[in-house]
Scaffold this active site. Sequence first.
Site, PDB file in Angstrom:
ATOM      1  N   SER A 182       0.838  -1.196   0.000  1.00 38.43           N
ATOM      2  CA  SER A 182       0.000   0.000   0.000  1.00 38.43           C
ATOM      3  C   SER A 182       0.878   1.252   0.000  1.00 38.43           C
ATOM      4  O   SER A 182       1.674   1.455  -0.911  1.00 38.43           O
ATOM      5  CB  SER A 182      -0.955  -0.051   1.192  1.00 38.43           C
ATOM      6  OG  SER A 182      -1.915   0.973   1.122  1.00 38.43           O
ATOM      7  N   GLU A 292      -7.976  -1.460  -3.197  1.00 39.12           N
ATOM      8  CA  GLU A 292      -7.327  -2.437  -4.074  1.00 39.12           C
ATOM      9  C   GLU A 292      -7.651  -2.175  -5.541  1.00 39.12           C
ATOM     10  O   GLU A 292      -6.792  -2.352  -6.416  1.00 39.12           O
ATOM     11  CB  GLU A 292      -7.715  -3.860  -3.687  1.00 39.12           C
ATOM     12  CG  GLU A 292      -6.785  -4.923  -4.246  1.00 39.12           C
ATOM     13  CD  GLU A 292      -5.374  -4.832  -3.708  1.00 39.12           C
ATOM     14  OE1 GLU A 292      -4.461  -5.431  -4.319  1.00 39.12           O
ATOM     15  OE2 GLU A 292      -5.149  -4.159  -2.676  1.00 39.12           O
ATOM     16  N   HIS A 323      -7.534  -5.249  -0.118  1.00 40.10           N
ATOM     17  CA  HIS A 323      -6.383  -4.547   0.422  1.00 40.10           C
ATOM     18  C   HIS A 323      -6.149  -5.011   1.859  1.00 40.10           C
ATOM     19  O   HIS A 323      -6.535  -4.327   2.813  1.00 40.10           O
ATOM     20  CB  HIS A 323      -6.691  -3.049   0.375  1.00 40.10           C
ATOM     21  CG  HIS A 323      -5.508  -2.162   0.185  1.00 40.10           C
ATOM     22  ND1 HIS A 323      -4.792  -2.109  -0.989  1.00 40.10           N
ATOM     23  CD2 HIS A 323      -4.918  -1.267   1.021  1.00 40.10           C
ATOM     24  CE1 HIS A 323      -3.826  -1.211  -0.875  1.00 40.10           C
ATOM     25  NE2 HIS A 323      -3.877  -0.687   0.341  1.00 40.10           N
TER      26      HIS A 323
END
Length: 615
Positions: A182, A292, A323
Amino acid sequence: MRQRFVRGALGLMAGAVAVSTVLGTSTVAAAPVHAAPGPVYSAPAAVPGVKITNTFWYSDRRVAMWVYSPAMGTNIQVQLLLARDWNFRPSNTFPQMYMLDGLRAQEDQNGWIINTNVEDFYKDKNVNVVLPVGGESSFYTDWKEPNNGKNYKWETFLTKELPPLLASQWRSSDVRGVEGLSMGGSAAMMLAARNPGFFKFAASFSGILQLSSFGMPQAVQFALNDAGGYDASKMYGPPTDPAWKEHDPYLLADKLAGTSLYVSSGNGLVGQYDTVSTIPYLATNYAGVGLEVLSRVTSQQFASRLNQLGVRAQAVYRDSGTHTWPYWQFEMEQAWPQAAGALGLATDRPACSTSGAIAPVYQANKSLGECLTPEYDVPGGRAQDFRGGRIIWSAKTGAQVVGGGIGGAYVAAGGPGGWLGFPTSGELGTPDKIGRFNRFQNGNIYWTVATGAHPVGGAILADWGKNGYETGSLKYPTGDEHNTPGDKGRVQDFQIGSYYWNSTNGAHSVQGKIFEKYAALGYEGGWLGFPTTNEISLKAGGKLTAFDGGNIYWTPAKGAYAIPPGPIFDAWGTAGYENGKLGYPVSDVEPITGGTRVRFEGGSIENVNGVVTVK
């Protein structure tokens, strides 16, 4: 909040997507794996003022250090997972892998440690893993202005301040990789591009790899505000500020030529690590869905840009996944063969077996897992490393297992060449079944979940042992023995107090409410000085500890009070101390007109102009 975040992220993406909106299943974009030779990188010189201010060993190969950063004006914690052969080859240097955290990075541990098997995964690999701690919402970059109480200068710290220290004190070579999830994936590509040649390998797992295109600064602002209340304009300025483009991996893609690159993302659909919500195909991890998808789009755009520039990379697009951490652990493992090649470790494997005195001990302790190194010399003996700890041997003590937190405390104490000497037992359970301990030639190391691992030795161990070790009143050690301020003695903290030692008085403990009073009066640096007795039981449940400069008395009903020697104390003694009519003190020495006074349960004693009166 989460559903609003998903809608906001998807809306911002509608403006951000200009190149590729195809969400493929599993494909490879650009060329795979091995990059052409990159730019020559000159190692940075040591930065004045950078220094290690503290260390803590979690095990014999996991250590936390606190590094003072002049750029940030504070101590930054960095944890290291030391290379497999760190103990076996003490003169070798090792490549490095930086592991960067996500947007909600915590101040106490790196997310890779909290949420993945990173420590176990790297145990058999010959790389020093570097885990910066902290940096919530920072993007590991240098911010224009302080914000939210933080003066973020992470790029300076990671690429200028930290590397010389890792080289000089932690045997790290200038061969480096970086990977992150991330925010950390975005930062991995950004740092690699802004510092050409610094990293041989860079990997982004679900990173946001466009930062300056239409709508993206606003998306970053939304995320930073949601994750800690940060203001992105303090990072790079308003969306029109050139700094956004200067830190955008997409626009810096040409700077990555020669770096081995790995890019991966899911697509926001429910995968094996997700829970299905009431909405078909949508996971309950609502924020993770939008993030995501955003990662997928920007990662594809980034890979397309690399293709246009002829920069080689491996891009892997998964056919599901949101995510969240289990997917990033999977990507860490999948990326390793490529990372190993870039770091010069493609053919590196453990080559070892057990023999001699170590072999039967290993056979009796198969929970140690496979061997990682051959036997090697340590001062006065031999040792061998296993996945779950070490076996250490000397002619006097035989072969013993030392592992986990106890193994870390043993390293911190100098290991076989330190003051503890060699282990004389394997790891044992304590009688109360709360802790674990190993015996050594010159002391023991005790561990519990609550207190960690700490050695106890010398006069402190002897007196603590007389009082029942951990089953006695002080319970377990909570710190290591160290010098008192001014180096006049030694002190070690326990759960219910502390042990003090000096050459005049020997070792004595101070505990409970008496310890709290002692602390309020300045510990050994105050007028009481060092203890001369342990706690002594008196009548009616009272307690006494004597010190160089006086005594502290405590009762359950009245609390703890200190009395120095002198006329008042002598008069109290003449009256029978606590056993007489005055009973216990209920005040410290108090100033009154012309002198001082101590109040007791049954009266008071005053010393006015040199005349002592019992009232």
